[in-house]
Design a protein around this motif. Structure first.
Motif, PDB file in Angstrom:
ATOM      1  N   ALA A  49       0.841  -1.208   0.000  1.00 21.65           N
ATOM      2  CA  ALA A  49       0.000   0.000   0.000  1.00 21.65           C
ATOM      3  C   ALA A  49       0.875   1.258   0.000  1.00 21.65           C
ATOM      4  O   ALA A  49       0.573   2.238  -0.696  1.00 21.65           O
ATOM      5  N   VAL A  50       1.967   1.235   0.756  1.00 21.95           N
ATOM      6  CA  VAL A  50       2.887   2.383   0.792  1.00 21.95           C
ATOM      7  C   VAL A  50       3.485   2.603  -0.600  1.00 21.95           C
ATOM      8  O   VAL A  50       3.556   3.733  -1.102  1.00 21.95           O
ATOM      9  N   GLU A  51       3.866   1.510  -1.219  1.00 21.46           N
ATOM     10  CA  GLU A  51       4.462   1.598  -2.556  1.00 21.46           C
ATOM     11  C   GLU A  51       3.446   2.143  -3.576  1.00 21.46           C
ATOM     12  O   GLU A  51       3.772   2.984  -4.408  1.00 21.46           O
ATOM     13  N   LEU A  52       2.212   1.664  -3.448  1.00 15.58           N
ATOM     14  CA  LEU A  52       1.170   2.109  -4.374  1.00 15.58           C
ATOM     15  C   LEU A  52       0.920   3.615  -4.214  1.00 15.58           C
ATOM     16  O   LEU A  52       0.864   4.353  -5.202  1.00 15.58           O
ATOM     17  N   GLU A  53       0.816   4.060  -2.964  1.00 14.16           N
ATOM     18  CA  GLU A  53       0.567   5.491  -2.729  1.00 14.16           C
ATOM     19  C   GLU A  53       1.712   6.318  -3.297  1.00 14.16           C
ATOM     20  O   GLU A  53       1.481   7.359  -3.932  1.00 14.16           O
ATOM     21  N   ALA A  54       2.946   5.867  -3.075  1.00 12.95           N
ATOM     22  CA  ALA A  54       4.106   6.623  -3.577  1.00 12.95           C
ATOM     23  C   ALA A  54       4.075   6.695  -5.099  1.00 12.95           C
ATOM     24  O   ALA A  54       4.348   7.744  -5.685  1.00 12.95           O
ATOM     25  N   SER A  55       3.687   5.601  -5.743  1.00 10.08           N
ATOM     26  CA  SER A  55       3.675   5.608  -7.220  1.00 10.08           C
ATOM     27  C   SER A  55       2.593   6.566  -7.737  1.00 10.08           C
ATOM     28  O   SER A  55       2.764   7.196  -8.764  1.00 10.08           O
TER      29      SER A  55
END
Ligand SMILES: [Fe+2]
Ligand SMILES: [Fe+2]
Length: 228
Positions: free
Chosen positions: A218-224
């Motif tokens: 989820a953190v990675e998705l938000e950053a992308s």
């Protein structure tokens, strides 16, 4: 399971997971009884759980979150009252001679309250937000709004809660000497410790899915998405 000459008490002592079935049918598992009518249910209770075949690194986050809610949150919600009730029984019968039991009972009550509040926050705030992020990433709607800034903030809070719950579970394990009932313990005592052991196992799987898969993805998705 074939031995119909065994008493219910024998079975409950050998395999504490079966106590749940006896409770369901209102069978007194401390004091004997026949077993024929419950054989099928006993087999279901002692069958190995279906193996998890999902690859959670690639399934959608919404699907993973729904799996966590349906499997692990639901388990906490229905198992915690049962364990608290068993704790009450063993404390009332053996609490005066085994001083670890009231201590376990109070740690367990604290763990239950903590986990129910914690999973409520996940279900109401964090998991729906993760679902919205994913829908936005798929081209559906606008970037979802929230009141917490970056998703890393609620995730840090949830991770701290996990540590707190994990520590309580660890204290219960230590107090119970790794869930080892004393020699000659009654079936209720055994069922209680076996229930705690299963609860710990489920808690570890649950936290592992969130800490190591759902949250980092989820953190990675938000950053992308914030770079769009
Ligand atoms: Fe959770
Ligand atoms: Fe959690």
């Amino acid at each position: 399971m074939t031995a119909t000459n065994q008493t219910v008490r024998d079975i409950a002592t050998e395999n504490p997971a079966t106590v749940r079935v006896f409770e369901k049918y209102g069978i007194e598992y401390c004091c004997g009884g026949n077993v024929d009518e419950v054989i099928a249910s006993l087999e279901a209770a002692t069958a190995p759980l279906a193996s998890e075949e999902k690859n959670w690194a690639t399934e959608s986050l919404a699907y993973l979150a729904a799996h966590i809610v349906d499997t692990h949150h639901a388990y906490v919600s229905h198992e915690m009252p049962r364990l608290n009730e068993l704790a009450g029984k063993v404390v009332s019968r053996h609490g005066d001679t085994r001083e670890e039991l009231p201590a376990i009972q109070s740690k367990l009550a604290e763990l239950g309250e903590e986990l129910i509040a914690h999973q409520g926050k996940e279900e109401v705030v964090l998991f729906p937000y993760i679902g919205k992020l994913e829908r936005f990433a798929a081209g559906d709607g606008t970037m979802p709004r929230n009141c917490f800034g970056s998703i890393t903030h609620p995730i840090e809070m949830m991770t701290r809660d996990h540590d707190f719950a994990g520590n309580l579970m660890e204290e219960i394990r230590t107090l119970s000497q790794d869930y080892t009932p004393p020699d000659g313990a009654c079936p209720t005592f055994r069922a209680f410790y076996e229930g705690l052991r299963e609860f710990e196992q489920d808690l570890h799987q649950h936290i592992q899915l969130e800490n190591n898969i759902l949250f980092p993805r989820a953190v990675e998705l938000e950053a992308s998405l914030s770079h769009r």
